[in-house]
Design a protein around this motif. Structure first.
Motif, PDB file in Angstrom:
ATOM      1  N   LEU A 159       0.825  -1.202   0.000  1.00 28.12           N
ATOM      2  CA  LEU A 159       0.000   0.000   0.000  1.00 28.12           C
ATOM      3  C   LEU A 159       0.864   1.259   0.000  1.00 28.12           C
ATOM      4  CD1 LEU A 159      -2.641  -1.286   2.544  1.00 28.12           C
ATOM      5  CD2 LEU A 159      -3.161  -0.571   0.212  1.00 28.12           C
ATOM      6  N   SER A 160       2.159   1.070  -0.230  1.00 23.06           N
ATOM      7  CA  SER A 160       3.095   2.199  -0.263  1.00 23.06           C
ATOM      8  C   SER A 160       3.989   2.075  -1.488  1.00 23.06           C
ATOM      9  CB  SER A 160       3.951   2.218   0.999  1.00 23.06           C
ATOM     10  OG  SER A 160       5.029   3.127   0.865  1.00 23.06           O
ATOM     11  N   PRO A 161       4.262   3.175  -2.193  1.00 19.29           N
ATOM     12  CA  PRO A 161       5.131   3.110  -3.372  1.00 19.29           C
ATOM     13  C   PRO A 161       6.579   2.798  -3.025  1.00 19.29           C
ATOM     14  CG  PRO A 161       4.640   5.385  -2.846  1.00 19.29           C
ATOM     15  CD  PRO A 161       3.769   4.544  -1.960  1.00 19.29           C
ATOM     16  N   SER A 162       6.960   2.993  -1.786  1.00 15.28           N
ATOM     17  CA  SER A 162       8.357   2.811  -1.390  1.00 15.28           C
ATOM     18  C   SER A 162       8.650   1.429  -0.826  1.00 15.28           C
ATOM     19  CB  SER A 162       8.750   3.876  -0.357  1.00 15.28           C
ATOM     20  OG  SER A 162       7.926   3.786   0.788  1.00 15.28           O
ATOM     21  N   ALA A 175       7.144  -4.910  -3.522  1.00 15.39           N
ATOM     22  CA  ALA A 175       6.103  -5.939  -3.571  1.00 15.39           C
ATOM     23  C   ALA A 175       5.799  -6.277  -5.022  1.00 15.39           C
ATOM     24  CB  ALA A 175       4.837  -5.461  -2.869  1.00 15.39           C
ATOM     25  N   GLU A 176       5.060  -7.361  -5.222  1.00 21.06           N
ATOM     26  CA  GLU A 176       4.676  -7.741  -6.578  1.00 21.06           C
ATOM     27  C   GLU A 176       3.583  -6.831  -7.128  1.00 21.06           C
ATOM     28  OE1 GLU A 176       4.434 -12.271  -7.027  1.00 21.06           O
ATOM     29  OE2 GLU A 176       4.547 -11.998  -4.847  1.00 21.06           O
ATOM     30  N   VAL A 177       2.703  -6.408  -6.236  1.00 21.17           N
ATOM     31  CA  VAL A 177       1.585  -5.548  -6.630  1.00 21.17           C
ATOM     32  C   VAL A 177       1.549  -4.326  -5.726  1.00 21.17           C
ATOM     33  CG1 VAL A 177      -0.921  -5.362  -6.901  1.00 21.17           C
ATOM     34  CG2 VAL A 177       0.226  -7.526  -7.425  1.00 21.17           C
ATOM     35  N   ALA A 178       1.348  -3.163  -6.296  1.00 17.59           N
ATOM     36  CA  ALA A 178       1.164  -1.929  -5.527  1.00 17.59           C
ATOM     37  C   ALA A 178      -0.281  -1.471  -5.657  1.00 17.59           C
ATOM     38  CB  ALA A 178       2.110  -0.837  -6.023  1.00 17.59           C
ATOM     39  N   VAL A 179      -0.865  -1.069  -4.546  1.00 16.02           N
ATOM     40  CA  VAL A 179      -2.256  -0.618  -4.523  1.00 16.02           C
ATOM     41  C   VAL A 179      -2.306   0.801  -3.980  1.00 16.02           C
ATOM     42  CG1 VAL A 179      -4.552  -0.967  -3.532  1.00 16.02           C
ATOM     43  CG2 VAL A 179      -3.180  -2.945  -4.242  1.00 16.02           C
ATOM     44  N   ARG A 200       3.428   6.541  -8.648  1.00 17.61           N
ATOM     45  CA  ARG A 200       4.242   6.574  -9.859  1.00 17.61           C
ATOM     46  C   ARG A 200       5.673   6.090  -9.643  1.00 17.61           C
ATOM     47  NH1 ARG A 200       5.277  13.077 -10.816  1.00 17.61           N
ATOM     48  NH2 ARG A 200       5.563  13.634  -8.627  1.00 17.61           N
ATOM     49  N   SER A 201       6.150   6.068  -8.404  1.00 18.07           N
ATOM     50  CA  SER A 201       7.526   5.638  -8.162  1.00 18.07           C
ATOM     51  C   SER A 201       7.641   4.170  -7.772  1.00 18.07           C
ATOM     52  CB  SER A 201       8.153   6.502  -7.056  1.00 18.07           C
ATOM     53  OG  SER A 201       7.462   6.324  -5.824  1.00 18.07           O
ATOM     54  N   THR A 202       6.532   3.455  -7.738  1.00 21.12           N
ATOM     55  CA  THR A 202       6.589   2.055  -7.317  1.00 21.12           C
ATOM     56  C   THR A 202       7.391   1.203  -8.303  1.00 21.12           C
ATOM     57  OG1 THR A 202       5.298   0.103  -6.721  1.00 21.12           O
ATOM     58  CG2 THR A 202       4.426   1.469  -8.480  1.00 21.12           C
TER      59      THR A 202
END
Length: 545
Positions: free
Chosen positions: A477-480, A483-487, A496-498
């Protein structure tokens, strides 16, 4: 692109206010125009009985023009003190329920705004309706009391657990479905009507610039002025059908400014004339759709860099003339730092002299009322002009009262709010990176983000029969956080930085939005949301329409 729904509709409903926090004032004691508690109770009972019948088949048919004569009769009986108060919407501190009632009765206010700090933590529907019922009983010579709330959805939702959870306007825009946007805002309007509110300070009609927009961002329908104009018109139509007033804010446009007017005065690089074919389009569409109120923003203009538009006569004239607008104009909250806070009611006089019909949330409502009366006496304000303003305001209030009778009469064909919210969530889920359809998983591990959001996603995932633990597909749940998936649960550019291979945004973290995420992770939902904003990195988003 949404279907255009900008046909001319009749004006409806009442005042609208922006939900901005700030200092509030206690009422000033007065005996003029007060009623005994017995009289007040009798009047409330009579009004309750009157709510059982309506001459309208459709709440959206309520037109202030039909109440012009009645409004003139009401205002014609006002004393100078009552006339002055009718043009003020007040605010108060704390959770005391008697204070707003006293403010309205003693200072003859046109209404009050209910903020989050006026409610208990995690308020219930019953607690809110008890408050609004008490406020609605504080009448002033036939003028209905406006009870406003800043309930846009998403980050601007003052009622918390007492109201239905709605996404911000950008989330509605992502559905790319005009009918669904109108359906959703109708449901929201009906919900607020049921809770006792007469006005909702929405929709936000600003066009955002994206990441540099500190004050508006996800509250806006997007970065394209034409698309935002259509979304705003759809929303206005929905609020009309739901019985509450809506307000197009913040004229002439706050979304392209990098300064938050709660803190200081932002200054536009463009004049109102230069914005006519861009930022003004959503306001034009709102007017054509029958919005009953337009809110003037605290925005400096090239030829008046130190004067907010709320105190600038040229800005009001442009709104009247450029948009051919004859409805109610309110200021943004006058207790914001973009406006001088040491004028002891002088800010209210300046706003009314410039062209406002409503002084919203002055720092001291009692002082503002006194300042108006004094200004009438010394000629700073012409009483004739104030009478015209008050008649416009009261006619809108009367139209709202009639519209809400129609809503309260019930409709067997009304949509199930939960189904509408689920449909909005499903259709708005937007892929920012990767494929429109996820391959599907039976288990996830949640990393990154706040504990509250992680717990909410866990609950939503388990409701969709996903196993949540330390294994499975990693979801951040954080771009920083890797993980495989960002929410994302806010503006899309926050992700945008994930580095995640797949990324989606739900625009909000309400239960319906996170259930849509869970369905997508499980492989049961293809994300079809259309990204309403362009920004550096938005080109990575696939077209899933």
């Amino acid at each position: 692109m949404l279907r255009s729904r900008l046909s001319l509709l009749a004006l409806t409903t009442t005042l609208a206010l922006v939900g901005c926090s700030g200092g509030a004032s206690a009422p000033e004691s007065s005996t003029a125009g007060q009623k005994s508690s017995a009289d007040s109770g009798s009047q409330t009972q009579a009004q309750s009985e009157a709510q059982t019948e309506s001459s309208l088949d459709n709440p959206a048919d309520a037109d202030p023009a039909d109440f012009k004569d009645e409004a003139a009769d009401i205002v014609g009986d006002f004393s100078d003190e009552e006339l002055a108060g009718s043009l003020i919407i007040g605010t108060w501190e704390g959770t005391d329920t008697q204070t707003p009632v006293d403010m309205i009765k003693q200072n003859h206010l046109g209404g009050v705004i209910v903020m989050g700090y006026n409610l208990q933590e995690n308020p219930t529907k019953d607690q809110v309706t008890e408050l609004t019922e008490q406020i609605s009983g504080a009448r002033t010579k036939g003028q209905p009391v406006s009870i406003g709330v800043d309930q846009e959805g998403g980050p601007v939702s003052r009622l918390g657990t007492a109201a239905l959870p709605f996404p911000p306007l950008m989330g509605l825009a992502a559905t790319d479905d005009s009918d669904l946007i109108t359906e959703a805002t109708t449901v929201q309007g009906q919900n607020l009507t049921d809770l006792g509110f007469t006005i909702d300070f929405a929709p936000d009609s600003d066009v955002t610039v994206g990441p540099k927009d500190k004050a508006i961002n996800v509250r806006s329908g997007g970065t394209d002025h034409e698309d935002v104009a259509e979304v705003v018109a759809d929303a206005v139509e929905g609020y009309r059908s739901g019985g509450v007033s809506s307000s197009a804010k913040h004229f002439p446009g706050h979304g392209r400014l990098g300064v938050d007017s709660h803190e200081s005065l932002p200054v536009s690089e463009k004049s109102i004339e230069e914005m006519e074919d861009t930022d003004l389009l959503p306001f034009k569409s709102a007017v054509k759709a029958g919005v009953p109120m337009v809110m003037m923003g605290h925005i400096g203009l090239p030829d008046a860099k130190t004067t907010p538009a709320t105190l600038n006569k040229k800005a009001y004239s442009a709104l009247r003339e450029t948009l051919d607008y004859d409805g109610v104009i309110t200021t943004d909250a006058l207790n914001m730092k973009a406006v001088p806070q040491n004028l002891k009611g002088g800010e209210t006089v300046k706003a009314l002299a410039a062209g406002a019909d409503i002084a919203l949330m002055p720092p001291d409502s009692a002082a503002a009322q006194k300042a108006i009366v004094k200004a009438m006496g010394d000629g700073t304000l012409e009483k004739k002009d104030l009478v015209e303003k008050s008649e416009r305001v009261v006619a809108a209030q009367l139209a709202t009262a009639e519209a809400q009778k129609s809503v309260q009469a019930g409709d067997s064909d009304a949509k199930d709010p939960k189904k509408v919210l689920a449909e909005v969530a499903d259709q708005s889920l937007t892929v920012l990176k990767g494929e429109c359809s996820f391959t599907g998983t039976d288990s996830i591990s949640i990393v990154g983000g706040s504990d509250k959001e992680k717990a909410a996603l866990k609950e939503a995932a388990e409701a969709e029969d996903l196993t949540v633990g330390s294994g499975g597909t990693s979801v951040s749940l954080s771009p920083s956080t890797s993980a495989e998936v960002a929410v994302g649960t806010a503006a899309p550019w926050t992700m945008r930085s994930t580095a995640a291979k797949s990324a989606v945004t739900a625009y909000d973290s309400n239960p319906y939005a996170l259930r849509a995420v869970a369905k997508w992770l499980k492989g049961d939902l293809e994300a079809s949301g259309q990204l309403p904003a362009e920004y550096d990195g938005s080109g990575k988003a696939p077209d899933c329409g």
